[in-house]
Design a protein around this motif. Structure first.
Motif, PDB file in Angstrom:
ATOM      1  N   TRP A  67       0.836  -1.194   0.000  1.00  0.00           N
ATOM      2  CA  TRP A  67       0.000   0.000   0.000  1.00  0.00           C
ATOM      3  C   TRP A  67       0.872   1.246   0.000  1.00  0.00           C
ATOM      4  N   HIS A  68       0.287   2.343  -0.408  1.00  0.00           N
ATOM      5  CA  HIS A  68       0.973   3.631  -0.383  1.00  0.00           C
ATOM      6  C   HIS A  68      -0.026   4.717  -0.009  1.00  0.00           C
ATOM      7  N   ILE A  69       0.507   5.857   0.416  1.00  0.00           N
ATOM      8  CA  ILE A  69      -0.320   7.030   0.653  1.00  0.00           C
ATOM      9  C   ILE A  69       0.261   8.192  -0.139  1.00  0.00           C
ATOM     10  N   ASN A  70      -0.570   9.170  -0.465  1.00  0.00           N
ATOM     11  CA  ASN A  70      -0.114  10.299  -1.279  1.00  0.00           C
ATOM     12  C   ASN A  70       0.897  11.148  -0.514  1.00  0.00           C
ATOM     13  N   ALA A  71       1.752  11.813  -1.246  1.00  0.00           N
ATOM     14  CA  ALA A  71       2.742  12.694  -0.641  1.00  0.00           C
ATOM     15  C   ALA A  71       2.066  13.898   0.016  1.00  0.00           C
ATOM     16  N   HIS A  72       2.832  14.619   0.832  1.00  0.00           N
ATOM     17  CA  HIS A  72       2.307  15.819   1.472  1.00  0.00           C
ATOM     18  C   HIS A  72       1.852  16.825   0.424  1.00  0.00           C
ATOM     19  N   ARG A  73       2.572  16.892  -0.664  1.00  0.00           N
ATOM     20  CA  ARG A  73       2.168  17.723  -1.806  1.00  0.00           C
ATOM     21  C   ARG A  73       1.936  16.787  -2.983  1.00  0.00           C
ATOM     22  N   PRO A  74       0.710  16.298  -3.159  1.00  0.00           N
ATOM     23  CA  PRO A  74       0.451  15.292  -4.196  1.00  0.00           C
ATOM     24  C   PRO A  74       0.664  15.846  -5.595  1.00  0.00           C
ATOM     25  N   THR A  75       0.909  14.928  -6.518  1.00  0.00           N
ATOM     26  CA  THR A  75       1.173  15.324  -7.898  1.00  0.00           C
ATOM     27  C   THR A  75      -0.051  15.973  -8.533  1.00  0.00           C
ATOM     28  N   LEU A  76      -1.229  15.423  -8.267  1.00  0.00           N
ATOM     29  CA  LEU A  76      -2.471  15.950  -8.830  1.00  0.00           C
ATOM     30  C   LEU A  76      -3.269  16.637  -7.735  1.00  0.00           C
ATOM     31  N   GLU A  77      -3.900  17.754  -8.082  1.00  0.00           N
ATOM     32  CA  GLU A  77      -4.565  18.586  -7.079  1.00  0.00           C
ATOM     33  C   GLU A  77      -5.722  17.876  -6.388  1.00  0.00           C
ATOM     34  N   TYR A  78      -6.408  16.942  -7.076  1.00  0.00           N
ATOM     35  CA  TYR A  78      -7.579  16.309  -6.487  1.00  0.00           C
ATOM     36  C   TYR A  78      -7.219  15.169  -5.534  1.00  0.00           C
ATOM     37  N   LEU A  79      -5.965  14.763  -5.484  1.00  0.00           N
ATOM     38  CA  LEU A  79      -5.558  13.687  -4.593  1.00  0.00           C
ATOM     39  C   LEU A  79      -5.516  14.175  -3.138  1.00  0.00           C
ATOM     40  N   ILE A  80      -5.802  13.290  -2.209  1.00  0.00           N
ATOM     41  CA  ILE A  80      -5.818  13.633  -0.787  1.00  0.00           C
ATOM     42  C   ILE A  80      -4.383  13.659  -0.274  1.00  0.00           C
ATOM     43  N   PRO A  81      -3.900  14.806   0.230  1.00  0.00           N
ATOM     44  CA  PRO A  81      -2.501  14.869   0.720  1.00  0.00           C
ATOM     45  C   PRO A  81      -2.363  14.209   2.089  1.00  0.00           C
ATOM     46  N   THR A  82      -1.159  13.753   2.368  1.00  0.00           N
ATOM     47  CA  THR A  82      -0.828  13.304   3.721  1.00  0.00           C
ATOM     48  C   THR A  82      -0.449  14.533   4.527  1.00  0.00           C
ATOM     49  N   ARG A  83      -1.151  14.740   5.646  1.00  0.00           N
ATOM     50  CA  ARG A  83      -0.946  15.978   6.391  1.00  0.00           C
ATOM     51  C   ARG A  83      -1.050  15.708   7.887  1.00  0.00           C
ATOM     52  N   LEU A  84      -0.050  16.206   8.626  1.00  0.00           N
ATOM     53  CA  LEU A  84      -0.064  16.133  10.090  1.00  0.00           C
ATOM     54  C   LEU A  84      -0.429  17.505  10.633  1.00  0.00           C
ATOM     55  N   THR A  85      -1.478  17.571  11.435  1.00  0.00           N
ATOM     56  CA  THR A  85      -1.889  18.831  12.058  1.00  0.00           C
ATOM     57  C   THR A  85      -1.770  18.690  13.575  1.00  0.00           C
ATOM     58  N   LEU A  86      -1.412  19.797  14.237  1.00  0.00           N
ATOM     59  CA  LEU A  86      -1.180  19.794  15.678  1.00  0.00           C
ATOM     60  C   LEU A  86      -2.102  20.789  16.364  1.00  0.00           C
ATOM     61  N   GLU A  87      -2.576  20.411  17.535  1.00  0.00           N
ATOM     62  CA  GLU A  87      -3.388  21.320  18.340  1.00  0.00           C
ATOM     63  C   GLU A  87      -2.470  22.194  19.193  1.00  0.00           C
ATOM     64  N   PRO A  88      -2.812  23.472  19.372  1.00  0.00           N
ATOM     65  CA  PRO A  88      -1.952  24.357  20.184  1.00  0.00           C
ATOM     66  C   PRO A  88      -1.833  23.858  21.621  1.00  0.00           C
ATOM     67  N   VAL A  89      -0.650  24.068  22.194  1.00  0.00           N
ATOM     68  CA  VAL A  89      -0.402  23.734  23.602  1.00  0.00           C
ATOM     69  C   VAL A  89       0.238  24.955  24.255  1.00  0.00           C
TER      70      VAL A  89
END
Length: 609
Positions: A67-89
């Motif tokens: 299996w694979h997942i899309n890059a943080h900046r995918p090649t095609l705009e409609y692809l779902i990017p891999t993204r890590l988001t953080l909550e403020p502390v």
């Protein structure tokens, strides 16, 4: 008839309900399957975290084989990017998240190669701790978004929760680097391939990479060599006459005793710079940024002028009386005297060390590790002081040189003019461009006339006589060359930063080069003078929209907004944007680079288009 219609409606409703249940079950199964394909964990670069320090966090995702997942900046705009988001502390400041370099593969469902992640994926980010944050347990919460696919199908996008516990402790508890396979031996993040290229040529990143590849021992040896190289800088030169003057009074003893005194002299120098390393570690990366302040440049130039005036004989810089008593050796305190003189000499050369070792200061500040800062600057000072150990040990050979009145006065005057020239070098970025050549002209002419003809020290022979004349003529030539009008050469056409310029470039599909500079930045001036004036660079940048971003008012709200937007930690920083307005991270430049290296960055930017 009516009953049949009712039965048909009920049958259709049942079928629709069954289809709905199957679809919902399929989506739910896909969500469950997507979550099961990725296992995440988080690791820190240190076991305990001190208030006011900085550390690194890595979120590691293990993806099931096949299996694979899309890059943080995918090649095609409609692809779902891999993204890590953080909550403020509260009390914690998060730096930019760095993603690994994707692999480019071709799949049956796509007409072109796609940027994806496979296997082990490491996402990293720095964390700065507030000095006021009390000890205790803290938790960083975040979400990892991704979409898992194989060569035949893609599952529904998934948002996976991520929890990162950290422990804040007081300064009475140690903080040791851990997970060195990920962060390096010093606890600083080892840049991932490709993703870290934005710092790849900065001093900080080179040291981090050296730590990761060679280990602490070889890194310290490399820093020792850097210390040796510092002896080639002009503002270290005042250490020579001070060393000669001190050890010329100690040369009557045995060589072994003089060698021990020379080692104590070196230890004094080492203490000065080891303290600098500890301060850098305790104050964090702000110490390195502090050295870019225009007032710091003025202060360094002022120190250079004060030292120059001392070398001109206007006054003398003398250690305190109790130190001079030890220096004389009459009270049996020769070792303490040598140590004290080393401390004094270390202070004399200190203005040189900060600007030249900015990468080392930044690295040490990022680790927040005082012990690492101590040892790195200790080895730096060993390299800086090693030649003076030899000079002091064999000071008995000074008797074979001409007497001090023959040549030392003239040499001190020469060093004095060099220090004034160095002061001019530091403040030149703060002066009007038209004024700098004339300042160089005046200084060179005065130095040439004085050193070549006015200074009346005994010649000590014809060789010394012609040496003085040669230096005088060379100074006059430098002054004349400084004010000779130059034919304007081809130059890059720069535009001032404006968001509309970037928007227009993106609309027209043109790549962009952003040059973050400041009027008081010496490396920025060197880029303009040597790199951007190179004909090959001028030709290679023609397809790009060239934009200058003025950061002279570095602490202004506008400059701070731009620094945050483009993740700029200092100047000069050069950012390459592709035709879609996205940064080509592996091409970013931090600090001064020569034309050849800049051309390589341009090639990287073109390859990413």
């Amino acid at each position: 008839m009516r009953g049949k219609k009712m039965m048909m409606r009920m049958g259709m409703a049942s079928v629709a309900l069954l289809v709905y249940v199957m679809l919902v079950g399929s989506v739910d199964a896909q969500l469950t399957a997507g979550k099961d394909l990725v296992k995440t964990r988080a690791v820190l670069s240190v076991d305990n975290v001190h208030p006011g320090s900085a550390f690194q966090v890595a979120v590691i995702a293990e993806l099931k084989e096949g299996w694979h997942i899309n890059a943080h900046r995918p090649t095609l705009e409609y692809l779902i990017p891999t993204r890590l988001t953080l909550e403020p502390v509260e009390g914690l400041t998060f730096g930019e998240i760095q993603y690994p370099k994707p692999v480019r593969l071709r799949f049956a469902f796509a007409d072109q190669e796609l940027d994806v992640y496979q296997g082990r994926i490491i996402m990293r980010f720095p964390v700065t701790v507030s000095r006021d944050l009390p000890p205790g347990e803290r938790v960083i919460k975040g979400t990892l978004q991704y979409q898992a696919c194989n060569d035949q199908m893609c599952l529904a996008p998934v948002r996976l929760p991520v929890t990162i516990p950290i422990r804040i402790v007081g300064l009475d508890h140690p903080s040791r680097p851990i997970h060195t396979d990920i962060f390096g031996a010093g606890g600083l993040m080892v840049p991932p391939s490709g993703a870290s290229a934005r710092e790849s040529e900065s001093g900080q990143s080179r040291i981090a990479r050296l730590m990761e590849e060679q280990g602490l021992v070889l890194t310290l040896l490399s820093i020792f060599v850097l210390g040796l190289g510092l002896n080639l800088t002009p503002c270290v030169y005042p250490m020579i006459p001070i060393t000669l003057g001190y050890f010329s009074h100690q040369s009557e003893g045995r060589t072994s005793r003089i060698f021990i005194l020379a080692l104590m002299y070196l230890l004094g120098i080492a203490i000065t710079y080891s303290t600098l390393g500890v301060v850098a570690a305790l104050t964090g990366q702000m110490f390195g940024a502090f050295l870019q302040n225009p007032w710091v440049l003025i202060g360094i130039a002022g120190v250079m002028v004060l030292l120059a005036l001392s070398l001109f004989g206007i006054y003398q810089i003398r250690p305190p009386r109790f130190i001079m008593e030890k220096v004389s050796g009459q009270s049996g305190g020769g070792l303490l005297g040598a140590l004290s003189m080393g401390l004094v000499v270390g202070i004399v050369a200190a203005p040189c060390v900060g600007p030249i070792t900015i990468g080392l200061l930044t690295y040490v500040g990022a680790t927040g590790n005082p012990w690492l800062g101590f040892w790195m600057f200790f080895f730096l000072s060993l390299g800086l002081g090693a030649p003076y150990v030899l000079l002091g040990t064999f000071s008995g050979g000074l008797k074979k040189l001409p007497k001090s009145g023959v040549w030392m006065i003239w040499v001190e005057r020469l060093f004095g003019f060099l220090l004034i020239g160095l002061a001019l070098y530091f403040v030149a970025p703060l002066l009007p461009d038209a004024l700098v050549p004339w300042a160089v002209f005046i200084l060179a002419v005065v130095a040439g006339i004085y050193l070549g003809w006015v200074e009346k020290s005994s010649t000590g022979g014809r060789v010394f006589y012609w040496l003085k004349k040669t230096v005088g003529v060379m100074c006059l030539l430098v002054g004349a060359f400084a004010i000779v009008p130059r034919t304007p050469a081809a130059a890059i056409t720069w535009q001032h930063y404006d968001p509309t310029v970037l928007a227009q470039a993106k609309q027209e599909g043109k790549p962009v080069i952003l040059d973050f500079y400041a009027d008081w930045c010496i490396p920025c001036r060197e880029l303009d003078r040597f790199t951007f004036s190179d004909e090959r660079v001028i030709e290679a940048t023609e397809p790009f929209v060239m934009v200058k971003v003025d950061m002279t008012q570095y602490e202004s709200p506008e400059a701070e907004r731009l620094r945050r937007q483009f993740n700029v930690s200092g100047v000069p920083t050069i950012i390459f944007l592709d035709a879609r307005g996205r940064e080509v991270e592996e091409a970013r430049v931090v600090g001064y680079v020569k034309a050849d290296e800049f051309l390589r960055r341009i090639q990287r930017a073109r390859a990413a288009r």
